[in-house]
Design a protein around this motif. Structure first.
Motif: not given
Length: 294
Positions: A6-17, A35-41, A54-59
């Motif tokens: 399975t493609r891993r879903h990474i949630l990236l929580i990072e404020d700097n574009p 992987h695929q990345v979802t970005w939250a600022e 549907n998130v596998d790991v949080i960065l």
């Protein structure tokens, strides 16, 4: 049937574009993680993404517009206690790093000190370590639950309930008699309304082991099976068309695992596990865990 990773879903929580763009580029260069990345600022945005599942790991960056330091980590951990978190921070602070790991972070990486392969490996290892720990806890809890009562009906209902939501969105357990006919069943669904509807469905359309579907196949062969995607509606609960398939489609089952219950060389029944809606699909590791449970 073989199952693709399975493609891993990474949630990236990072404020700097700029940092978010660099992290994406680093991960794109890493060959150790599909992987695929979802970005939250912001922290609030990250928590919203977590609620969608549907998130596998949080960065996680600790310094955000609406939160700072270990409070950021604590807020994310408390909202997603079952998910692995890797901290990627601009703060070179051994005290904060140690505190984060002691509080449950899988790793603490420093921006500018990590390249793509190391980042991908850290996320991949975090997922697997967390999965192993969750699996140990699940099986230990299952063992305790099975030892508390000799009532078969209560036992199989407890097992069905235990699988939700760690292993599946829905679980059906059927036992069979010496004539290979269903005699007892238990089921659980993460959506209470759909659980009621599923019970009504099973009463209206009893199991027919002569029909071609995965449950009947497992009973007849004693072999476990995993279906990562249901391409044939008849493989799920029934091979019929028309009214039954229309009723079944309301449950939106997407993938399934079918595991025999074996004792002393005899098949006593089967555990049927399903994912539904947008939840990630089953993998080989899920089949292994379900088999251990069976």
């Amino acid at each position: 049937m073989p199952v693709n990773l399975t493609r891993r879903h990474i949630l990236l929580i990072e404020d700097n574009p700029g940092d978010a763009r660099l992290i994406r580029e680093l991960l794109a260069d890493a060959s150790v993680l599909d992987h695929q990345v979802t970005w939250a600022e912001t922290l609030a945005g990250g928590l919203t993404s977590l609620s969608e599942g549907n998130v596998d790991v949080i960065l996680l960056d600790l310094s955000l517009p609406d939160s700072h330091g270990l409070e950021t980590f604590t807020a994310v951990r408390d909202n997603a206690p079952a998910l692995p978190i890797v901290v990627l921070s601009g703060l070179i602070d051994d005290e904060i790093a140690l505190a984060a790991v002691q509080d449950g972070a899988q790793d603490y990486l420093v921006k500018g000190k990590v390249e793509g392969y190391l980042l991908g490996r850290s996320l991949s290892y975090a997922i697997e370590r967390n999965r192993n720990e969750q699996t140990r806890r699940f099986l230990a809890e299952a063992s305790r639950g099975l030892a508390t009562t000799l009532d078969v009906d209560l036992t199989i209902q407890n097992v069905a309930r235990l699988t939700i939501p760690f292993l599946a969105d829905c679980c059906i357990i059927d036992l069979i008699d010496e004539n290979q006919q269903p005699r007892q069943s238990a089921l659980a669904h993460q959506d209470p309304a759909k659980e009621i509807a599923l019970r009504a469905y099973r009463q209206r359309f009893p199991v027919d082991l002569r029909a071609y579907h995965a449950f009947g196949s497992v009973i007849q062969t004693g072999q476990a099976a995993v279906y990562r995607d249901f391409t044939d509606p008849g493989v799920v609960l029934t091979s019929s068309t028309g009214e039954q398939l229309a009723a079944e489609s309301a449950f939106d089952f997407r993938s399934g695992i079918f595991v025999p219950l074996l004792a002393r060389g005899r098949t006593l029944g089967a555990i049927c596990l399903f994912t539904a809606g947008s939840r990630k699909r089953f993998e080989q590791t899920d089949l292994t865990l379900a088999t251990d449970l069976g």
